[in-house]
Scaffold this motif. Structure first.
Motif, PDB file in Angstrom:
ATOM      1  N   VAL A  37       0.814  -1.223   0.000  1.00 37.28           N
ATOM      2  CA  VAL A  37       0.000   0.000   0.000  1.00 37.28           C
ATOM      3  C   VAL A  37       0.845   1.269   0.000  1.00 37.28           C
ATOM      4  CG1 VAL A  37      -1.933  -1.200   1.070  1.00 37.28           C
ATOM      5  CG2 VAL A  37      -0.365   0.123   2.513  1.00 37.28           C
ATOM      6  N   HIS A  38       2.157   1.128   0.246  1.00 31.84           N
ATOM      7  CA  HIS A  38       3.072   2.265   0.184  1.00 31.84           C
ATOM      8  C   HIS A  38       4.070   2.120  -0.962  1.00 31.84           C
ATOM      9  CE1 HIS A  38       1.508   2.912   4.251  1.00 31.84           C
ATOM     10  NE2 HIS A  38       1.797   4.172   4.022  1.00 31.84           N
ATOM     11  N   SER A  39       3.722   1.327  -1.957  1.00 31.83           N
ATOM     12  CA  SER A  39       4.607   1.118  -3.103  1.00 31.83           C
ATOM     13  C   SER A  39       4.997   2.459  -3.721  1.00 31.83           C
ATOM     14  CB  SER A  39       3.901   0.266  -4.164  1.00 31.83           C
ATOM     15  OG  SER A  39       4.655   0.229  -5.358  1.00 31.83           O
ATOM     16  N   PRO A  40       6.256   2.596  -4.117  1.00 32.38           N
ATOM     17  CA  PRO A  40       6.685   3.839  -4.764  1.00 32.38           C
ATOM     18  C   PRO A  40       6.244   3.942  -6.228  1.00 32.38           C
ATOM     19  CG  PRO A  40       8.537   2.335  -4.550  1.00 32.38           C
ATOM     20  CD  PRO A  40       7.375   1.693  -3.845  1.00 32.38           C
ATOM     21  N   PRO A  49       2.260  15.649  -7.135  1.00 34.19           N
ATOM     22  CA  PRO A  49       1.853  15.918  -5.757  1.00 34.19           C
ATOM     23  C   PRO A  49       0.336  15.818  -5.582  1.00 34.19           C
ATOM     24  CG  PRO A  49       3.417  17.559  -6.526  1.00 34.19           C
ATOM     25  CD  PRO A  49       3.028  16.735  -7.725  1.00 34.19           C
ATOM     26  N   GLY A  50      -0.069  15.213  -4.474  1.00 33.02           N
ATOM     27  CA  GLY A  50      -1.492  15.125  -4.156  1.00 33.02           C
ATOM     28  C   GLY A  50      -2.248  14.066  -4.926  1.00 33.02           C
ATOM     29  N   GLN A  51      -1.563  13.199  -5.653  1.00 31.65           N
ATOM     30  CA  GLN A  51      -2.249  12.185  -6.458  1.00 31.65           C
ATOM     31  C   GLN A  51      -2.147  10.777  -5.875  1.00 31.65           C
ATOM     32  OE1 GLN A  51      -0.766  12.423 -10.466  1.00 31.65           O
ATOM     33  NE2 GLN A  51      -1.826  14.326 -10.868  1.00 31.65           N
ATOM     34  N   LYS A  52      -1.637  10.648  -4.653  1.00 25.73           N
ATOM     35  CA  LYS A  52      -1.485   9.330  -4.044  1.00 25.73           C
ATOM     36  C   LYS A  52      -2.842   8.636  -3.954  1.00 25.73           C
ATOM     37  CE  LYS A  52       0.538   6.778  -0.282  1.00 25.73           C
ATOM     38  NZ  LYS A  52       1.372   6.773   0.888  1.00 25.73           N
ATOM     39  N   VAL A  53      -2.846   7.344  -4.273  1.00 29.29           N
ATOM     40  CA  VAL A  53      -4.056   6.538  -4.282  1.00 29.29           C
ATOM     41  C   VAL A  53      -4.123   5.736  -2.979  1.00 29.29           C
ATOM     42  CG1 VAL A  53      -5.233   4.640  -5.461  1.00 29.29           C
ATOM     43  CG2 VAL A  53      -4.003   6.369  -6.793  1.00 29.29           C
ATOM     44  N   LEU A  54      -5.279   5.724  -2.350  1.00 36.15           N
ATOM     45  CA  LEU A  54      -5.501   4.926  -1.149  1.00 36.15           C
ATOM     46  C   LEU A  54      -5.824   3.505  -1.609  1.00 36.15           C
ATOM     47  CD1 LEU A  54      -5.800   4.690   1.916  1.00 36.15           C
ATOM     48  CD2 LEU A  54      -8.172   5.463   1.649  1.00 36.15           C
ATOM     49  N   VAL A  55      -4.931   2.580  -1.318  1.00 37.46           N
ATOM     50  CA  VAL A  55      -5.087   1.191  -1.737  1.00 37.46           C
ATOM     51  C   VAL A  55      -5.683   0.397  -0.581  1.00 37.46           C
ATOM     52  CG1 VAL A  55      -3.889  -0.862  -2.570  1.00 37.46           C
ATOM     53  CG2 VAL A  55      -3.094   1.412  -3.257  1.00 37.46           C
ATOM     54  N   ALA A  56      -6.829  -0.223  -0.820  1.00 30.16           N
ATOM     55  CA  ALA A  56      -7.508  -1.010   0.219  1.00 30.16           C
ATOM     56  C   ALA A  56      -7.554  -2.481  -0.182  1.00 30.16           C
ATOM     57  CB  ALA A  56      -8.925  -0.468   0.412  1.00 30.16           C
ATOM     58  N   GLY A  57      -7.956  -3.324   0.762  1.00 28.22           N
ATOM     59  CA  GLY A  57      -8.183  -4.730   0.475  1.00 28.22           C
ATOM     60  C   GLY A  57      -6.934  -5.562   0.242  1.00 28.22           C
ATOM     61  N   PHE A  87      11.743  -0.295  -5.085  1.00 32.07           N
ATOM     62  CA  PHE A  87      11.998   0.105  -3.712  1.00 32.07           C
ATOM     63  C   PHE A  87      13.496   0.371  -3.567  1.00 32.07           C
ATOM     64  CE2 PHE A  87       7.956  -1.958  -3.499  1.00 32.07           C
ATOM     65  CZ  PHE A  87       7.287  -1.403  -2.425  1.00 32.07           C
ATOM     66  N   SER A  88      13.873   1.633  -3.674  1.00 35.21           N
ATOM     67  CA  SER A  88      15.281   2.007  -3.521  1.00 35.21           C
ATOM     68  C   SER A  88      15.676   1.810  -2.062  1.00 35.21           C
ATOM     69  CB  SER A  88      15.505   3.465  -3.924  1.00 35.21           C
ATOM     70  OG  SER A  88      14.894   4.331  -2.974  1.00 35.21           O
TER      71      SER A  88
END
Length: 117
Positions: A37-40, A49-57, A87-88
């Motif tokens: 859910v925090h994948s880069p 900026p401001g386009q992060k997607v909330l990944v559920a499930g 993932f650096s």
């Protein structure tokens, strides 16, 4: 000062976690769900900026493979097919260092949006 570099990366398949030890002495055990859910990747972070997607499930997601990318990152292949985020070392260290804060913010965002893990 350069970013810490991993000296050991271990995939714990049974517990669905990635353990990363760094040359600065820090060691983090990062759950697959947290990393997914925090994948880069742009799929999660968006393209600006401001386009992060909330990944559920993703409660039951696992890491199927850890593939080195040069001397600076790993590609994690997740059981849900996601495999586009690199993932650096810096990203892994930050995710480890900020795990508690990031995880609570994620849980709060899910709750605020009526979504489940």
């Amino acid at each position: 000062m350069s970013a810490p570099v991993p000296i050991r990366i271990v995939l714990h398949r049974a517990s669905h976690a990635l353990e990363v030890a760094f040359d600065d002495g820090a060691t983090y055990r990062l759950p697959a769900e947290y990393l997914r859910v925090h994948s880069p990747s742009a799929e999660v972070q968006g393209h600006g900026p401001g386009q992060k997607v909330l990944v559920a499930g993703k409660h039951d997601v696992a890491i199927d493979a850890v593939e080195p990318v040069g001397n600076y990152a790993v590609l994690l292949r997740f059981s849900d097919g996601h495999a586009s985020g690199l993932f650096s070392w810096g990203v892994l260290h930050e995710l480890g260092r900020d795990h508690a804060r990031n995880w609570q913010a994620y849980l709060d965002a899910l709750a605020a949006n009526g979504l489940a893990r």
